[in-house]
Design a protein around this motif. Structure first.
Motif, short mmCIF file in Angstrom:
data_model
loop_
_atom_site.label_atom_id
_atom_site.label_comp_id
_atom_site.label_asym_id
_atom_site.label_seq_id
_atom_site.Cartn_x
_atom_site.Cartn_y
_atom_site.Cartn_z
N GLU A 124 30.27 68.75 49.17
CA GLU A 124 29.00 68.08 49.41
C GLU A 124 28.41 67.54 48.10
N GLN A 125 28.59 68.28 47.01
CA GLN A 125 28.11 67.80 45.71
C GLN A 125 28.84 66.52 45.30
N LEU A 126 30.13 66.44 45.58
CA LEU A 126 30.89 65.23 45.26
C LEU A 126 30.42 64.05 46.10
N VAL A 127 30.14 64.28 47.36
CA VAL A 127 29.61 63.23 48.23
C VAL A 127 28.25 62.77 47.71
N LEU A 128 27.41 63.71 47.30
CA LEU A 128 26.09 63.37 46.77
C LEU A 128 26.21 62.54 45.49
N MET A 129 27.19 62.84 44.64
CA MET A 129 27.41 62.04 43.44
C MET A 129 27.73 60.59 43.82
N GLN A 130 28.54 60.40 44.84
CA GLN A 130 28.86 59.05 45.30
C GLN A 130 27.63 58.37 45.88
N ALA A 131 26.82 59.12 46.61
CA ALA A 131 25.60 58.56 47.21
C ALA A 131 24.62 58.12 46.13
N VAL A 132 24.53 58.86 45.03
CA VAL A 132 23.63 58.49 43.94
C VAL A 132 24.01 57.12 43.38
N VAL A 133 25.30 56.88 43.21
CA VAL A 133 25.77 55.59 42.70
C VAL A 133 25.34 54.48 43.66
N LEU A 134 25.50 54.70 44.94
CA LEU A 134 25.12 53.69 45.93
C LEU A 134 23.61 53.47 45.96
N MET A 135 22.84 54.54 45.86
CA MET A 135 21.38 54.40 45.88
C MET A 135 20.90 53.64 44.65
N ARG A 136 21.53 53.87 43.51
CA ARG A 136 21.16 53.11 42.31
C ARG A 136 21.44 51.63 42.52
N ARG A 137 22.58 51.31 43.11
CA ARG A 137 22.90 49.91 43.39
C ARG A 137 21.85 49.29 44.29
N LEU A 138 21.45 50.00 45.33
CA LEU A 138 20.42 49.48 46.23
C LEU A 138 19.10 49.29 45.50
#
Length: 145
Positions: A124-138
């Protein structure tokens, strides 16, 4: 589970989840979000004009001027004339501003770090790391036409 995401549903759920997380993080803040954002930007990027801070934070210059006034009253920033344009002021963080920002960061990151560490699995922490990258892009996108 569906093969395709529903962007409208995802947008709604993301907005709700981010709102809940922001409200939870506010409990840990000593500084308001707008004050912390300005101090953090000054910490990362150095001296700014009020108009450049307003543009970077995507708010009206009048709103930024109010935030800067509050921070100046609290001794967290100082203004000085811009040597290249006497009509403009430059804003710098004071030692007190840096101290308050660091204290605020420790409180927020401490809670979030502990929550991530103890409540989320490694996957879940790895998924969250990926989500952070996407949220920054947004967050960096310009507003749609």
């Amino acid at each position: 589970m569906a093969d395709e995401a529903d962007p409208a549903l995802l947008a709604s759920e993301l907005r709700i989840a981010l709102g809940q997380l922001i409200r939870r993080l506010r409990v840990e803040h000593r500084l308001s979000l707008s004050h912390a954002a300005v101090l953090a930007r000054l910490d990362r990027e150095g001296t700014h004009s009020i108009s450049s801070l307003a543009a970077a934070e995507r708010i009206r210059p009048q709103s930024m001027a109010q935030t800067i006034g509050d921070l100046e009253t609290d001794g967290m920033i100082e203004r000085r004339p811009d040597p290249s344009d006497g009509r403009r002021s430059l804003v710098d963080m004071t030692a007190e501003g840096r101290r308050m920002l660091e204290e605020d960061r420790r409180r927020r990151v401490g809670w979030l770090n502990e929550a991530i560490r103890h409540e989320l699995s490694n996957d879940e922490q790895l998924v969250l790391m990926q989500a952070v990258v996407l949220m920054r892009r947004l967050a960096e996108l310009d507003a749609p036409p």
